[in-house]
Design a protein around this motif. Structure first.
Motif, PDB file in Angstrom:
ATOM      1  N   GLY A   1      -5.172  15.469   4.112  1.00  0.00           N
ATOM      2  CA  GLY A   1      -3.715  14.711   3.854  1.00  0.00           C
ATOM      3  C   GLY A   1      -2.515  15.400   4.291  1.00  0.00           C
ATOM      4  O   GLY A   1      -2.617  16.377   5.124  1.00  0.00           O
ATOM      5  N   PHE A   2      -1.326  15.199   3.547  1.00  0.00           N
ATOM      6  CA  PHE A   2      -0.207  15.929   3.712  1.00  0.00           C
ATOM      7  C   PHE A   2       0.521  15.995   2.240  1.00  0.00           C
ATOM      8  O   PHE A   2       0.472  15.108   1.576  1.00  0.00           O
ATOM      9  CB  PHE A   2       0.651  15.441   4.790  1.00  0.00           C
ATOM     10  CG  PHE A   2       1.260  14.028   4.631  1.00  0.00           C
ATOM     11  CD1 PHE A   2       2.365  13.795   3.685  1.00  0.00           C
ATOM     12  CD2 PHE A   2       0.527  12.760   5.196  1.00  0.00           C
ATOM     13  CE1 PHE A   2       2.716  12.464   3.689  1.00  0.00           C
ATOM     14  CE2 PHE A   2       1.093  11.613   5.164  1.00  0.00           C
ATOM     15  CZ  PHE A   2       1.921  11.586   4.365  1.00  0.00           C
TER      16      PHE A   2
ATOM     17  N   GLY B   1       0.849  -1.262  -0.066  1.00  0.00           N
ATOM     18  CA  GLY B   1       0.118   0.026   0.060  1.00  0.00           C
ATOM     19  C   GLY B   1       0.918   1.078  -0.116  1.00  0.00           C
ATOM     20  O   GLY B   1       2.042   1.230   0.122  1.00  0.00           O
ATOM     21  N   LEU B   2       0.137   2.317  -0.069  1.00  0.00           N
ATOM     22  CA  LEU B   2       0.762   3.729  -0.267  1.00  0.00           C
ATOM     23  C   LEU B   2       1.667   3.909   1.156  1.00  0.00           C
ATOM     24  O   LEU B   2       2.811   4.301   0.984  1.00  0.00           O
ATOM     25  CB  LEU B   2      -0.044   4.842  -0.173  1.00  0.00           C
ATOM     26  CG  LEU B   2       0.420   6.186  -0.529  1.00  0.00           C
ATOM     27  CD1 LEU B   2       1.740   6.224  -1.296  1.00  0.00           C
ATOM     28  CD2 LEU B   2      -0.599   7.224  -0.549  1.00  0.00           C
ATOM     29  N   ASP B   3       1.195   3.523   2.224  1.00  0.00           N
ATOM     30  CA  ASP B   3       2.027   3.700   3.522  1.00  0.00           C
ATOM     31  C   ASP B   3       3.539   2.814   3.267  1.00  0.00           C
ATOM     32  O   ASP B   3       4.460   3.316   3.833  1.00  0.00           O
ATOM     33  CB  ASP B   3       1.370   3.141   4.739  1.00  0.00           C
ATOM     34  CG  ASP B   3       1.065   1.817   4.645  1.00  0.00           C
ATOM     35  OD1 ASP B   3       0.529   1.135   3.483  1.00  0.00           O
ATOM     36  OD2 ASP B   3       1.206   1.216   5.885  1.00  0.00           O
TER      37      ASP B   3
ATOM     38  N   ASP C   1      -4.204  20.144  -2.655  1.00  0.00           N
ATOM     39  CA  ASP C   1      -3.952  19.271  -3.760  1.00  0.00           C
ATOM     40  C   ASP C   1      -4.974  19.368  -4.913  1.00  0.00           C
ATOM     41  O   ASP C   1      -5.994  19.897  -4.785  1.00  0.00           O
ATOM     42  CB  ASP C   1      -4.183  17.896  -3.114  1.00  0.00           C
ATOM     43  CG  ASP C   1      -3.206  17.376  -2.139  1.00  0.00           C
ATOM     44  OD1 ASP C   1      -1.963  17.784  -2.346  1.00  0.00           O
ATOM     45  OD2 ASP C   1      -3.400  16.449  -1.513  1.00  0.00           O
ATOM     46  N   VAL C   2      -4.528  18.672  -6.218  1.00  0.00           N
ATOM     47  CA  VAL C   2      -5.271  18.559  -7.092  1.00  0.00           C
ATOM     48  C   VAL C   2      -5.935  17.246  -7.011  1.00  0.00           C
ATOM     49  O   VAL C   2      -5.509  16.547  -7.636  1.00  0.00           O
ATOM     50  CB  VAL C   2      -4.413  18.944  -8.400  1.00  0.00           C
ATOM     51  CG1 VAL C   2      -5.526  18.883  -9.823  1.00  0.00           C
ATOM     52  CG2 VAL C   2      -3.912  20.161  -8.599  1.00  0.00           C
TER      53      VAL C   2
ATOM     54  N   SER D   1      -4.870   8.194   2.261  1.00  0.00           N
ATOM     55  CA  SER D   1      -5.871   8.843   1.088  1.00  0.00           C
ATOM     56  C   SER D   1      -7.367   8.910   1.987  1.00  0.00           C
ATOM     57  O   SER D   1      -8.221   8.735   1.421  1.00  0.00           O
ATOM     58  CB  SER D   1      -6.179   7.847   0.038  1.00  0.00           C
ATOM     59  OG  SER D   1      -4.755   7.902  -0.777  1.00  0.00           O
ATOM     60  N   THR D   2      -7.175   9.398   3.160  1.00  0.00           N
ATOM     61  CA  THR D   2      -8.460   9.844   4.012  1.00  0.00           C
ATOM     62  C   THR D   2      -8.570  11.053   4.388  1.00  0.00           C
ATOM     63  O   THR D   2      -7.453  11.747   4.544  1.00  0.00           O
ATOM     64  CB  THR D   2      -8.669   8.818   5.257  1.00  0.00           C
ATOM     65  OG1 THR D   2      -7.983   9.143   6.136  1.00  0.00           O
ATOM     66  CG2 THR D   2      -8.260   7.382   4.676  1.00  0.00           C
TER      67      THR D   2
END
Length: 212
Positions: free
Chosen positions: A133-134, A79-81, A180-181, A153-154
């Motif tokens: 997010g960041f 996952g992204l993490d 963010d876009v 992504s939350t």
């Protein structure tokens, strides 16, 4: 030290794989063009930021949008993490992760984190995004465990990551909030914030109906 290792994690801007929340009103091809422009703006901006190295952690293949001066390494699995954690683990020292979704980024916004003395032991840098997010995360020492397990992504991602940093006893310094876009409204707002960039030009080149 000339600066931290700069990390950008990105996907190759292929239609249907990037910026899917922009469709509709944009087509997958248009969304990919906007993603490519945002990524190019980010990479070119970071060429003007002090850095020990510049590393693009990429899912896919480089294209003509990639300027000279960047190393390219493949993303890890998971996952992204896990992918973010692996990127920090590979940095080998102070590292600053910057997202590709903020093409309005300027060197001045990163100046606090790239100034001399910005990376003492135990320092972290955190750039919150308006959606919860960041957009930036910096660690003076590679500590990939601080990212693993953070829900990504939350609307709570930024708060959860910030709690992790503080619970670890790090001295967290904040960077400005950026947008963010993610949606068409985001795209329009970001283009207004950086009207001279590639992203704004790409958005202006789309049909009026798609930009409405």
């Amino acid at each position: 030290m000339s600066g931290p290792v700069l990390l950008v994690i990105a996907k190759e801007p292929v239609p249907g794989r990037v910026k899917t929340r922009l469709t509709p009103p944009f087509s997958p091809l248009q969304a990919a063009r906007l993603a490519e422009a945002a990524l190019a703006d980010t990479l070119h901006t970071l060429l003007n930021v002090p850095a020990a190295r510049r590393v693009l952690v990429l899912a896919g293949r480089p294209g003509p949008w990639l300027p000279e001066g960047w190393e390219v390494v493949p993303q890890s699995g998971g996952g992204l993490d896990e992918r973010l954690a692996a990127a920090f683990a590979g940095a080998g020292g102070p590292a600053l992760l910057v997202g590709m979704d903020t093409p309005q980024l300027t060197p001045a916004l990163l100046a606090p984190a790239t100034a001399p003395g910005a990376w003492p032991p135990g320092r972290a840098w955190f750039g919150p995004a308006a959606d919860g997010g960041f957009w930036a995360l910096g660690l003076a020492e590679p500590r990939p465990g601080l990212l693993r397990g953070v829900p990504m992504s939350t609307p709570r991602t930024g708060a959860a990551q910030l709690r992790r940093l503080r619970a670890a006893g790090l001295n967290v310094r904040r960077l400005p909030v950026l947008r963010d876009v993610d949606t068409a409204a985001d795209a329009a707002a970001v283009a207004r914030a950086a009207p001279g960039g590639r992203f704004a030009a790409a958005l202006a080149g789309l049909s009026p109906a798609a930009r409405a």
